[in-house]
Design an enzyme around this catalytic site. Sequence first.
Site, PDB file in Angstrom:
ATOM      1  N   GLU A  92       0.824  -1.207   0.000  1.00 37.87           N
ATOM      2  CA  GLU A  92       0.000   0.000   0.000  1.00 37.87           C
ATOM      3  C   GLU A  92       0.862   1.263   0.000  1.00 37.87           C
ATOM      4  OE1 GLU A  92      -2.695  -0.007   3.286  1.00 37.87           O
ATOM      5  OE2 GLU A  92      -3.156  -2.120   3.009  1.00 37.87           O
ATOM      6  N   CYS A 105       3.310   8.457   1.127  1.00 37.79           N
ATOM      7  CA  CYS A 105       3.666   7.562   2.227  1.00 37.79           C
ATOM      8  C   CYS A 105       3.931   6.191   1.607  1.00 37.79           C
ATOM      9  CB  CYS A 105       2.505   7.496   3.221  1.00 37.79           C
ATOM     10  SG  CYS A 105       2.752   6.266   4.513  1.00 37.79           S
ATOM     11  N   CYS A 112       5.124  -7.124   8.040  1.00 37.53           N
ATOM     12  CA  CYS A 112       6.079  -6.610   9.024  1.00 37.53           C
ATOM     13  C   CYS A 112       6.206  -7.653  10.118  1.00 37.53           C
ATOM     14  CB  CYS A 112       5.551  -5.299   9.619  1.00 37.53           C
ATOM     15  SG  CYS A 112       6.686  -4.553  10.813  1.00 37.53           S
ATOM     16  N   CYS A 116       3.233  -5.155  16.251  1.00 39.94           N
ATOM     17  CA  CYS A 116       2.640  -4.220  17.209  1.00 39.94           C
ATOM     18  C   CYS A 116       1.129  -4.472  17.298  1.00 39.94           C
ATOM     19  CB  CYS A 116       2.910  -2.776  16.784  1.00 39.94           C
ATOM     20  SG  CYS A 116       4.667  -2.429  16.581  1.00 39.94           S
ATOM     21  N   CYS A 119      -1.535  -2.508  15.067  1.00 38.11           N
ATOM     22  CA  CYS A 119      -1.249  -2.265  13.651  1.00 38.11           C
ATOM     23  C   CYS A 119      -1.695  -3.417  12.752  1.00 38.11           C
ATOM     24  CB  CYS A 119       0.259  -2.041  13.492  1.00 38.11           C
ATOM     25  SG  CYS A 119       0.772  -1.836  11.790  1.00 38.11           S
ATOM     26  N   CYS A 333      -2.255   2.519   6.945  1.00 31.99           N
ATOM     27  CA  CYS A 333      -1.693   1.427   6.151  1.00 31.99           C
ATOM     28  C   CYS A 333      -1.910   0.040   6.730  1.00 31.99           C
ATOM     29  CB  CYS A 333      -0.207   1.668   5.951  1.00 31.99           C
ATOM     30  SG  CYS A 333       0.094   2.405   4.362  1.00 31.99           S
TER      31      CYS A 333
HETATM   32  N1  SAH Z   1       7.246   0.403  11.154  1.00 30.35           N
HETATM   33  C1  SAH Z   1       7.420   1.804  11.290  1.00 30.35           C
HETATM   34  C2  SAH Z   1       6.809   2.591  10.159  1.00 30.35           C
HETATM   35  C3  SAH Z   1       5.466   2.145   9.679  1.00 30.35           C
HETATM   36  S1  SAH Z   1       4.107   2.365  10.777  1.00 30.35           S
HETATM   37  C4  SAH Z   1       6.903   2.263  12.635  1.00 30.35           C
HETATM   38  O1  SAH Z   1       6.271   1.480  13.323  1.00 30.35           O
HETATM   39  O2  SAH Z   1       7.175   3.401  12.997  1.00 30.35           O
HETATM   40  C5  SAH Z   1       3.831   4.127  10.669  1.00 30.35           C
HETATM   41  C6  SAH Z   1       3.183   4.724  11.890  1.00 30.35           C
HETATM   42  O3  SAH Z   1       1.811   4.321  11.992  1.00 30.35           O
HETATM   43  C7  SAH Z   1       3.834   4.310  13.193  1.00 30.35           C
HETATM   44  O4  SAH Z   1       3.984   5.412  14.045  1.00 30.35           O
HETATM   45  C8  SAH Z   1       2.842   3.326  13.739  1.00 30.35           C
HETATM   46  O5  SAH Z   1       2.994   3.170  15.112  1.00 30.35           O
HETATM   47  C9  SAH Z   1       1.528   3.951  13.327  1.00 30.35           C
HETATM   48  N2  SAH Z   1       0.373   3.062  13.344  1.00 30.35           N
HETATM   49  C10 SAH Z   1       0.303   1.776  12.959  1.00 30.35           C
HETATM   50  N3  SAH Z   1      -0.959   1.302  13.126  1.00 30.35           N
HETATM   51  C11 SAH Z   1      -1.686   2.312  13.612  1.00 30.35           C
HETATM   52  C12 SAH Z   1      -3.054   2.454  14.003  1.00 30.35           C
HETATM   53  N4  SAH Z   1      -3.914   1.428  13.914  1.00 30.35           N
HETATM   54  N5  SAH Z   1      -3.466   3.651  14.463  1.00 30.35           N
HETATM   55  C13 SAH Z   1      -2.606   4.698  14.560  1.00 30.35           C
HETATM   56  N6  SAH Z   1      -1.311   4.633  14.209  1.00 30.35           N
HETATM   57  C14 SAH Z   1      -0.851   3.454  13.763  1.00 30.35           C
HETATM   58 FE1  SF4 Z   2       5.429  -2.957  11.857  1.00 31.40          FE
HETATM   59 FE2  SF4 Z   2       3.086  -1.815  12.182  1.00 31.40          FE
HETATM   60 FE3  SF4 Z   2       4.718  -2.071  14.262  1.00 31.40          FE
HETATM   61 FE4  SF4 Z   2       5.328  -0.323  12.310  1.00 31.40          FE
HETATM   62  S1  SF4 Z   2       3.563  -0.232  13.690  1.00 31.40           S
HETATM   63  S2  SF4 Z   2       6.691  -1.823  13.287  1.00 31.40           S
HETATM   64  S3  SF4 Z   2       4.514  -1.429  10.540  1.00 31.40           S
HETATM   65  S4  SF4 Z   2       3.765  -3.768  13.110  1.00 31.40           S
END
Ligand code: SAH
Ligand code: SF4
Length: 345
Positions: A92, A105, A112, A116, A119, A333
């Site tokens: 995406e 973006c 990944c 987390c 996410c 994303c």
């Molecule tokens: N892996 C990297 C970059 C991709 S995620 C990282 O984790 O920083 C980009 C941003 O989106 C990160 O700050 C992540 O914590 C946030 N993010 C992911 N899922 C989310 C969600 N459901 N709501 C809000 N922010 C989210």
């Molecule tokens: Fe991976 Fe999503 Fe965590 Fe970023 S926020 S490190 S994309 S699992």
Amino acid sequence: MSKIDIKSMTIPEIKEFLTTLGEPSYRANQIFSWLQSGVVSFDEMTNLSKSLRAKLDEQCYIADVKIVKRLESEIDGTVKYLYELHDGELIESVFMKYKHGYTVCISTQVGCRMGCSFCASGIDGLFRNLTASEMLSQVMMAGRDNGVRISNVVMMGMGEPLDNFDNSVRFLQLVSSEEGLNIGLRHISLSTSGLVSGILKLAEYNYPITLSVSLHAPNDKIRSSMMKINNKWNIEELLNACKYYQSITGRRISFEYAMINGVNDSLDNADELARKIKGIMSHVNLIPVNPVEENNYKKTNDNAIKAFVSRLESKGITATVRRTLGADINASCGQLRRGTVKEAD
Ligand code: SAH
Ligand code: SF4
């Protein structure tokens, strides 16, 4: 024999490759310019001889992305793309219009492995790393499809850029190259969940990019409940890495903080956060969490977010609430890809 990913190559690398083909190395600049202008076939490189084009075609491929879905927000013109890669994998990207220019973006991995809890990108784990050329192609396609020059890039899509370190650094070199898209490093942000080893390594490049650190919590208990990476490097180690990064680059750090109702959004949490990051030149970006199907997280309400911001500011920490773009198209994303993969199952 697998073909060579020539679009990921720098000019000196193309020169070296041409030498192995018995071709003059000065052609490298021309080839690089063509690749960076977004051509999808060697036949388009009209200032090269037919025989050189044929040789290149035999040994190399030109990476590209194919639009599978395109969702445009009626509210603010944000466009979310689902792209297919040459091997059928899906990623995406999001195209956004800001006052200061057009921003893309990009994703850096398919999936990944950081997992987390909030996410969507990490739910099914990591499929593979993206090449630098696949990252570049996302920027090029967004520019081409919208007929504009892209001025800013954020590496905040699917994937953890520092878990794909070499390709991410290569992308930064290529996208900022004067002979290429020429997007200044100052206009690029790289977001990391906190891979300390990667942050330390990146510091050595001393790039003037913005480092965004996904902190999301003021203490290890909360952060470990949201982010597995915190068990490897805790907040203290992460913040020490940020300080080191700042001492080398002199750049302000951007801390990302997803506000989750009842998890990390109390005023005590704000106080603890302010104490922890005091002394680091930084900016806090608060993002109301985007709920995904697989967890029970809910957004913090607007008033509680405002109170959190005021509390941080009263302690000398600057904070803003990230404007939600593309609210009607689910622009965060990981969600579009999962939806599509599920449909296909
Ligand atoms: N892996 C990297 C970059 C991709 S995620 C990282 O984790 O920083 C980009 C941003 O989106 C990160 O700050 C992540 O914590 C946030 N993010 C992911 N899922 C989310 C969600 N459901 N709501 C809000 N922010 C989210
Ligand atoms: Fe991976 Fe999503 Fe965590 Fe970023 S926020 S490190 S994309 S699992």
